[in-house]
Motif scaffolding. Sequence first.
Motif, PDB file in Angstrom:
ATOM      1  N   ALA A  49       0.588  -0.934  -0.408  1.00  0.00           N
ATOM      2  CA  ALA A  49       0.141   0.375   0.136  1.00  0.00           C
ATOM      3  C   ALA A  49       1.080   0.830   0.668  1.00  0.00           C
ATOM      4  CB  ALA A  49      -0.838  -0.262   1.343  1.00  0.00           C
ATOM      5  N   SER A  50       0.872   2.527  -0.562  1.00  0.00           N
ATOM      6  CA  SER A  50       1.151   3.493  -0.840  1.00  0.00           C
ATOM      7  C   SER A  50       0.677   3.668   0.822  1.00  0.00           C
ATOM      8  CB  SER A  50       0.672   4.438  -2.056  1.00  0.00           C
ATOM      9  OG  SER A  50      -0.479   4.470  -1.046  1.00  0.00           O
ATOM     10  N   LYS A  51       1.887   5.519   0.442  1.00  0.00           N
ATOM     11  CA  LYS A  51       1.689   6.099   2.240  1.00  0.00           C
ATOM     12  C   LYS A  51       0.427   6.870   1.918  1.00  0.00           C
ATOM     13  CE  LYS A  51       6.632   6.998   2.400  1.00  0.00           C
ATOM     14  NZ  LYS A  51       7.532   8.372   2.585  1.00  0.00           N
ATOM     15  N   GLU A  52      -0.246   7.146   0.567  1.00  0.00           N
ATOM     16  CA  GLU A  52      -1.373   7.699   0.694  1.00  0.00           C
ATOM     17  C   GLU A  52      -2.393   7.081   1.003  1.00  0.00           C
ATOM     18  OE1 GLU A  52       1.155   7.867  -1.618  1.00  0.00           O
ATOM     19  OE2 GLU A  52       1.701  10.157  -1.846  1.00  0.00           O
ATOM     20  N   LEU A  53      -2.142   5.604   0.316  1.00  0.00           N
ATOM     21  CA  LEU A  53      -3.382   4.780   1.224  1.00  0.00           C
ATOM     22  C   LEU A  53      -3.721   4.622   2.525  1.00  0.00           C
ATOM     23  CD1 LEU A  53      -6.234   2.893   0.311  1.00  0.00           C
ATOM     24  CD2 LEU A  53      -3.962   0.771  -0.536  1.00  0.00           C
ATOM     25  N   ILE A  54      -2.565   4.632   2.541  1.00  0.00           N
ATOM     26  CA  ILE A  54      -2.364   4.107   4.703  1.00  0.00           C
ATOM     27  C   ILE A  54      -3.198   4.926   5.508  1.00  0.00           C
ATOM     28  CG2 ILE A  54      -0.535   3.682   6.463  1.00  0.00           C
ATOM     29  CD1 ILE A  54       1.129   2.774   4.142  1.00  0.00           C
ATOM     30  N   ARG A  55      -2.726   6.483   4.757  1.00  0.00           N
ATOM     31  CA  ARG A  55      -2.959   7.627   5.746  1.00  0.00           C
ATOM     32  C   ARG A  55      -4.881   7.389   5.423  1.00  0.00           C
ATOM     33  NH1 ARG A  55      -2.214  11.491   7.594  1.00  0.00           N
ATOM     34  NH2 ARG A  55      -3.550  14.163   8.198  1.00  0.00           N
ATOM     35  N   SER A  56      -5.248   7.246   4.334  1.00  0.00           N
ATOM     36  CA  SER A  56      -6.152   6.960   3.884  1.00  0.00           C
ATOM     37  C   SER A  56      -7.250   6.406   5.057  1.00  0.00           C
ATOM     38  CB  SER A  56      -7.269   6.998   2.351  1.00  0.00           C
ATOM     39  OG  SER A  56      -8.073   7.115   2.268  1.00  0.00           O
ATOM     40  N   GLU A  57      -6.875   5.445   5.049  1.00  0.00           N
ATOM     41  CA  GLU A  57      -6.910   4.048   5.772  1.00  0.00           C
ATOM     42  C   GLU A  57      -7.060   4.598   7.132  1.00  0.00           C
ATOM     43  OE1 GLU A  57      -8.172   1.236   4.725  1.00  0.00           O
ATOM     44  OE2 GLU A  57      -7.840   0.853   2.983  1.00  0.00           O
ATOM     45  N   ARG A  58      -6.173   4.932   7.479  1.00  0.00           N
ATOM     46  CA  ARG A  58      -6.031   5.230   9.025  1.00  0.00           C
ATOM     47  C   ARG A  58      -7.113   6.007   9.785  1.00  0.00           C
ATOM     48  NH1 ARG A  58       0.822   6.196  10.349  1.00  0.00           N
ATOM     49  NH2 ARG A  58       1.102   3.491  10.957  1.00  0.00           N
ATOM     50  N   GLU A  59      -7.686   7.705   8.699  1.00  0.00           N
ATOM     51  CA  GLU A  59      -8.541   8.105   8.621  1.00  0.00           C
ATOM     52  C   GLU A  59      -9.830   8.063   8.825  1.00  0.00           C
ATOM     53  OE1 GLU A  59      -7.868  11.519   5.211  1.00  0.00           O
ATOM     54  OE2 GLU A  59      -6.238  12.327   6.345  1.00  0.00           O
ATOM     55  N   ALA A  60      -9.834   7.411   7.727  1.00  0.00           N
ATOM     56  CA  ALA A  60     -11.465   6.268   8.074  1.00  0.00           C
ATOM     57  C   ALA A  60     -11.319   5.418   9.418  1.00  0.00           C
ATOM     58  CB  ALA A  60     -11.155   5.259   6.705  1.00  0.00           C
ATOM     59  N   LYS A  96       4.114  -0.674  11.113  1.00  0.00           N
ATOM     60  CA  LYS A  96       4.317  -0.478  10.553  1.00  0.00           C
ATOM     61  C   LYS A  96       5.162   1.758  11.119  1.00  0.00           C
ATOM     62  CE  LYS A  96       1.073  -0.614   6.755  1.00  0.00           C
ATOM     63  NZ  LYS A  96       2.925  -1.126   5.780  1.00  0.00           N
ATOM     64  N   ARG A  97       6.173   2.234  10.726  1.00  0.00           N
ATOM     65  CA  ARG A  97       7.025   2.980  10.798  1.00  0.00           C
ATOM     66  C   ARG A  97       6.663   3.860  10.508  1.00  0.00           C
ATOM     67  NH1 ARG A  97      11.915   0.383  13.112  1.00  0.00           N
ATOM     68  NH2 ARG A  97      12.076  -1.504  12.170  1.00  0.00           N
ATOM     69  N   SER A  98       6.044   4.454   9.985  1.00  0.00           N
ATOM     70  CA  SER A  98       4.938   5.781   9.657  1.00  0.00           C
ATOM     71  C   SER A  98       4.517   6.618  10.681  1.00  0.00           C
ATOM     72  CB  SER A  98       4.039   5.694   8.525  1.00  0.00           C
ATOM     73  OG  SER A  98       3.258   4.630   8.811  1.00  0.00           O
TER      74      SER A  98
END
Length: 312
Positions: A49-60, A96-98
């Motif tokens: 998964a890309s960083k953008e997708l990970i952030r979107s999943e986290r926001e959801a 994940k380390r992000s």
Amino acid sequence: MITNAGVPQGSVLSATLFLLHINDLLLPGIYGYADDSTVVERYLPSTQASKELIRSEREAMVERTNDSLQAVSEWGEANLVGFNATKTQARLFTAKRSPFTLAPAFRNVSLECADRLQLLGVEISSDLNFGRFIESKAKIAARKLGVLAKVRQYFTPGQLLMLYKAQVRSCVEYCSHIWAGAAKCHLAALDSVEGRAKRLIGDPDLANSNLQSLQHRRRVASLSVFYRMHFGECAQELHELIPPSRFHHRTSRRTAGIHPYVVQTSTVRTKRFASSFIPRISRDWNNLPAAVFPSDYDLGVFKARVNRFLIN
């Protein structure tokens, strides 16, 4: 005394009445034990998964958490139950380390993700490393053993043995099925406490014949919990965690001695997952002989037979 909300403290019916009162609070994703309630949400992105997708999943995920917390708050207002938002904890479990910069909110209070979470007496870190928790339990047990050492002259070896089992050993075995897969260097601290206890009792034959190793007791306890989960003597969510049984379509030497309750073991890619409860105990479970399983569900018989099997 008039009670406008809640139950009187000390009454034999209070606990039951309280559980009945909050029963409709436990919606999907909300779990409770006594007066502790936990909201659980998760997301499962692919490894690519890309960083953008990970952030979107986290926001959801945070948005779903906020919705659940809002439902809890509204239920409390409707049922005269007050929740203390300042005592509410939040914790993110991820490999994940992000950085995770988002935070859910409860009753207009932002819940910043803490490094560790206290849940029903167990300290859980974000990387599921129980080393710190085990060391804290070893220190508490050592202090209790120190008190026992100061008054040892007033007790017989048999009485010291009973006091150790009741006051000290119970401390180092709390929820052991959860953290029994921890590193050996951490578990060694508990074994050290048990070694001191045997010397304190002062009768090697009595101590050795009545004290099984902590590792042995953890294996028996873990298999007993797995037995209950396998046969559904627990919450439905826990029962559904048990992997499905394997089906052998032909008889061979390899499958002839396998008991009928063998479960499917999954391939593990990380040491952290391999040491967690389900993968770790599934291997022990599949290696049990058919003779340890009673014809009908009987936890006491199963536990006694597993104990004898592991000793032998």
